[in-house]
Scaffold this motif. Structure first.
Motif, PDB file in Angstrom:
ATOM      1  N   ASP A   1      13.483  34.509  34.735  1.00 28.31           N
ATOM      2  CA  ASP A   1      12.641  33.342  34.937  1.00 28.31           C
ATOM      3  C   ASP A   1      11.524  33.600  35.938  1.00 28.31           C
ATOM      4  N   GLU A   2      11.567  34.772  36.566  1.00 24.87           N
ATOM      5  CA  GLU A   2      10.437  35.141  37.407  1.00 24.87           C
ATOM      6  C   GLU A   2      10.365  36.656  37.480  1.00 24.87           C
TER       7      GLU A   2
ATOM      8  N   LYS B   1       5.608  37.442  43.651  1.00 25.84           N
ATOM      9  CA  LYS B   1       6.660  37.064  42.703  1.00 25.84           C
ATOM     10  C   LYS B   1       6.258  35.730  42.090  1.00 25.84           C
ATOM     11  N   VAL B   2       6.157  35.670  40.769  1.00 20.65           N
ATOM     12  CA  VAL B   2       5.705  34.437  40.131  1.00 20.65           C
ATOM     13  C   VAL B   2       6.624  34.099  38.968  1.00 20.65           C
ATOM     14  N   PRO B   3       6.714  32.793  38.614  1.00 20.03           N
ATOM     15  CA  PRO B   3       7.552  32.393  37.484  1.00 20.03           C
ATOM     16  C   PRO B   3       6.967  32.878  36.157  1.00 20.03           C
TER      17      PRO B   3
ATOM     18  N   THR C   1       3.301  32.090  34.333  1.00 19.40           N
ATOM     19  CA  THR C   1       2.173  31.971  35.259  1.00 19.40           C
ATOM     20  C   THR C   1       1.026  32.865  34.792  1.00 19.40           C
TER      21      THR C   1
END
Lengths: 82, 383, 325
Positions: free
Chosen positions: B14-15, B65-67, B70
């Protein structure tokens, strides 16, 4: 090729597939595929590595003879001697 | 303008953390090109781009760190220029704590730093990407400056992440979701493999180990061919409906030697002859274990196959890997008593199981699928 | 392939242009009867006659301005100025007229003039015949500036320069005239791009005209010491081919400019500024340059040599960039 050389090549081939294996701690009379946790793909790659290193092409029919490390070493010594 | 979003590299992701950009603004990118390396919980994955274009902006930096979903970069489509498109605001950066106001005294009396370590701009940039503290390195460049090569050398020596714990978490998340959301049904069928193994022995006789086929390849091919006739098991449950997949890409569960599990996709299994398929499988397993899979391999699987037979269990009933809708398990291949033509004989057999999503298919359909797999394996020439 | 000198290559270029377009003519001091101060136009008077190979009085202001007028009148003149030092007498027609006229006339007039001049030192011609002022000219918008360093460019740059609708300055490094080599007839010459003359990995040497040969010699010596130097020939000094420069610097991460001009306010300074602007985060060392000493060019041989960029200084600077000094 003497037994020590064969042993070295076998361990080198084995470590190419299972880098965590330590030759000293391997129980050479146990089932090799359990001792090293080799699945059928690992086993095939192991045989391919032996083929390349030693020039011994092990046919499928002989798989059943190669239960333990001791058995494998004896088998290879015999094939290389003939 | 194309917004390139962080793709999901598997249902359990999820990320992701960007490790490295492989593109720079102004560069042309082609469909299928690797544009970034992203750390999922499971592995560092080469992320491919799915459109042609020219890179406009990179919206996140290595270390961010991104979902999933994004926007991480923008691309210009053919005919567009930077002037003709409206640029979005950069992705929200993790908030940094505001600097504490310095007291007048300290500001006035603090001596300005006389020098800072000599670190080349290229080395500084790479150090940030690799998470290396360049200030601690001793440099080999002019006047002892830390160079890019010094950072690379330090990064190579650095300890890897604790991937094992992260992978455990990822598996936990995916399998919990599966058992929570998917109403599984289970079927099993014992498949006689005398004909298949005899065919295989004849095929492999005289071949060097490098060229031999494993029984597993025949089984994968049979599953893939059967899926052509049973498309409701090949695809995804998404947004409350089943969506059939266009290709047949089998996820192959690979146990990693250091523990954990990964199921990368073997592409277009039904369309490939056995020998190239075997090569592709060998390559896939090896890369899965060395941690160099591509993003399409992590996200493309349309049905997963797990073969635990090597470990000696008679059968396996798997947990479906969401959003897939089925999983085929294969148990140990062994000689067993078998009745054929009213007589007892010895026959190599293996138990095939199907775990399937009852929302997408029913037991009757699944049973017919398993019967088709069995039928195909009786005529190995056709595989 | 034929073996010729840089001078002969220039002459071939002139001869081809004169033969190809009746609007082309050459004028300058001693270009006719004497065959050119550096013998570039030798024989052309007999071949093309006085109408097209014209000797002029010793007045740079006069004959450069006449060339501007002829270009405005529909001709395609080639004006030879003996050395760049003397071109200062003609700065007014070059800058205030030729370079500005397209702009000032709203695009109604252009000046399709080519001015050839000798630049650079190395022949003991002292402080009034030896300077490298092409970097000054490269400051002026409206000009195109070419610096042929190879036989192919010496022959091939003139024709595309004549096709350009605006003023083009062509700088011939004086020490190159006797350089001899095989002319590659197949090479396609443009007047837009820089060229990689030697591929390398560890640093980029950026040179042009008279310094290209020195940069290549330095690269060869560096190779013997395990350093792989890429060598770029700028060829076109204005407008600069940033893309080729940056691609190379992004690869090697280190840049060394070799420029025969004076250091302060030089072309080398402009190139380094662009590298820092465009490729800062790819650099592994501060960009460096080897330029001429900031003195009027000395006459004495040993002093002239000392004032100019030389191979040992290039090698030393290159090793400095790699932390090997």
């Amino acid at each position: 090729m003497d037994d020590a050389q064969i042993r070295r090549e076998v361990f080198a081939a084995l470590q190419g597939i299972a880098p965590e294996v330590e030759p000293e701690t391997l129980r050479s009379d146990r089932l090799l595929r359990d001792e090293v946790d080799l699945d059928s793909m690992d086993w095939l790659r192991f045989l391919a590595a032996l083929h390349q290193r030693l020039g011994v092409n092990i046919p499928e029919a002989d798989y059943q003879k190669l239960t333990s490390l001791d058995a494998l070493l004896a088998y290879l010594a015999e094939r290389l001697a003939s | 303008m194309i917004e390139f979003k962080l793709p999901s590299l598997g249902a359990d992701m999820d990320e992701g953390t960007l490790l490295e950009w492989r593109i720079a603004p102004g560069a042309a990118v082609r469909r299928g090109q690797v544009v970034a390396v992203v750390d999922t919980a499971k592995a560092a994955v080469d992320v491919e781009c799915w459109q042609d274009g020219t890179v406009l902006d990179l919206l996140i930096q290595p270390g961010d760190k991104v979902p999933v979903g994004t926007p991480i970069a923008t691309l210009l489509e053919e005919g567009e220029t930077a002037e003709t498109v409206q640029r979005p605001a950069h992705a929200a950066k993790p908030a940094r704590p505001a600097a504490a106001p310095r007291s007048a005294t300290s500001a006035a009396f603090a001596a300005p730093p006389t020098s800072r370590p000599r670190i080349s701009p290229a080395a500084r940039t790479r150090a940030a990407e690799r998470g290396v503290d360049a200030n601690r390195l001793s440099g080999t460049g002019p006047q002892g400056a830390v160079t890019l090569a010094d950072v690379e050398a330090a990064a190579r020596q650095a300890k890897p992440l604790d991937r094992h714990a992260a992978m455990r978490q990822a598996i936990a998340a995916a399998m919990s979701r599966s058992k929570r959301e998917i109403p599984h049904y289970y079927l099993a069928e014992t498949v006689p493999l005398g004909a298949a193994l005899a065919w295989l022995a004849a095929h492999n006789a005289g071949l060097a180990p490098e060229r031999r086929l494993l029984p597993g390849v025949l089984l994968l091919k049979a599953v893939a061919l059967a899926l052509r006739d049973y498309p409701q098991l090949n695809g995804f449950w998404q947004d409350g409906a089943f969506r059939p997949a266009a290709g047949i890409h089998l996820g192959v569960a690979v146990a990693l030697r250091q523990g954990g599990l990964i199921a990368p996709a073997l592409h277009d299994v039904a369309d490939q002859p056995l020998t190239p398929l075997m090569e592709a499988l060998g390559d896939l397993v090896q890369r899965a274990r060395s941690g160099s899979l591509r993003s399409s391999e992590l996200s493309d699987a349309t049905l997963t196959v797990t073969q635990l037979g090597d470990q000696g269990v008679d059968g396996v009933f798997g947990v479906i890997y969401p959003p897939q809708v089925a999983l085929v398990g294969v148990g140990r291949l062994a000689e067993r008593p078998w009745v054929e033509g009213g007589k007892l004989c010895v026959m190599p057999t293996a138990q095939f199981s199907l775990a399937a999503d009852h929302r997408a298919s029913d037991g009757h359909y699944g049973a017919r699928f398993l019967a088709e797999v069995r039928r195909l394996l009786q005529t190995p020439d056709s595989l | 392939m034929s073996r010729i000198t840089y001078r002969e290559a220039l002459r071939q270029g002139l001869r081809e242009a004169l033969a190809r377009d009746p609007r082309v003519f050459l004028m300058g001091e001693d270009v006719g009867r004497y065959g050119g101060t550096f013998a570039v136009s030798k024989g052309l008077l007999d071949e093309f006659g006085e109408q097209r190979i014209r000797d002029t009085p010793l007045s740079e202001l006069g004959f450069v301005a006449a060339g501007v007028g002829a270009a405005l009148g529909g001709m395609r003149p080639i004006v030879e100025v003996m050395t760049v030092n003397f071109s200062l007498l003609a700065l007014d027609p070059l800058m205030n007229t030729a370079a500005a006229l397209r702009h000032m006339s709203g695009g109604q007039f252009s000046v399709p003039l080519v001015v050839r001049m000798t630049t650079g030192a190395g022949r003991q011609l002292a402080a009034q015949h030896s300077h490298s002022l092409e970097g000054w000219f490269a400051h002026i918008p409206g000009l195109k500036i070419l610096a042929p360093a190879t036989l192919e460019d010496a022959r091939g740059m003139l024709w595309p320069a004549l096709q350009d609708p605006d003023l083009v300055l062509l700088f011939e490094q004086g020490a190159l005239y006797n350089q001899e080599g095989e002319l590659d007839e197949s090479e396609v010459v443009d007047i837009r791009s820089a060229r990689v003359r030697r591929e390398g990995r560890d640093l980029t040497l950026i040179a042009y005209g008279g310094t290209l040969g020195k940069a290549l010699a330095a690269a060869e010596q560096l190779a013997g010491e395990g350093v792989s130097a890429e060598v770029i020939d700028l060829r076109v000094l204005r407008p600069l081919d940033d893309a080729t420069l940056m691609a190379s610097v992004r690869k090697t991460r280190r840049a060394l400019v070799v420029d025969e001009g004076w250091r302060s306010g030089s072309l080398a300074a402009e190139i380094i500024a662009r590298i820092v602007e465009q490729a800062f985060y790819d650099l592994d060392a501060p960009p460096a340059r080897v330029c001429s000493a900031e003195v009027p060019m000395p006459y004495a041989k040993h002093l002239e040599d000392a004032a100019l960029p030389q191979v040992p200084a290039i090698v030393a600077a290159a090793k400095g960039l790699l932390g090997l000094a």
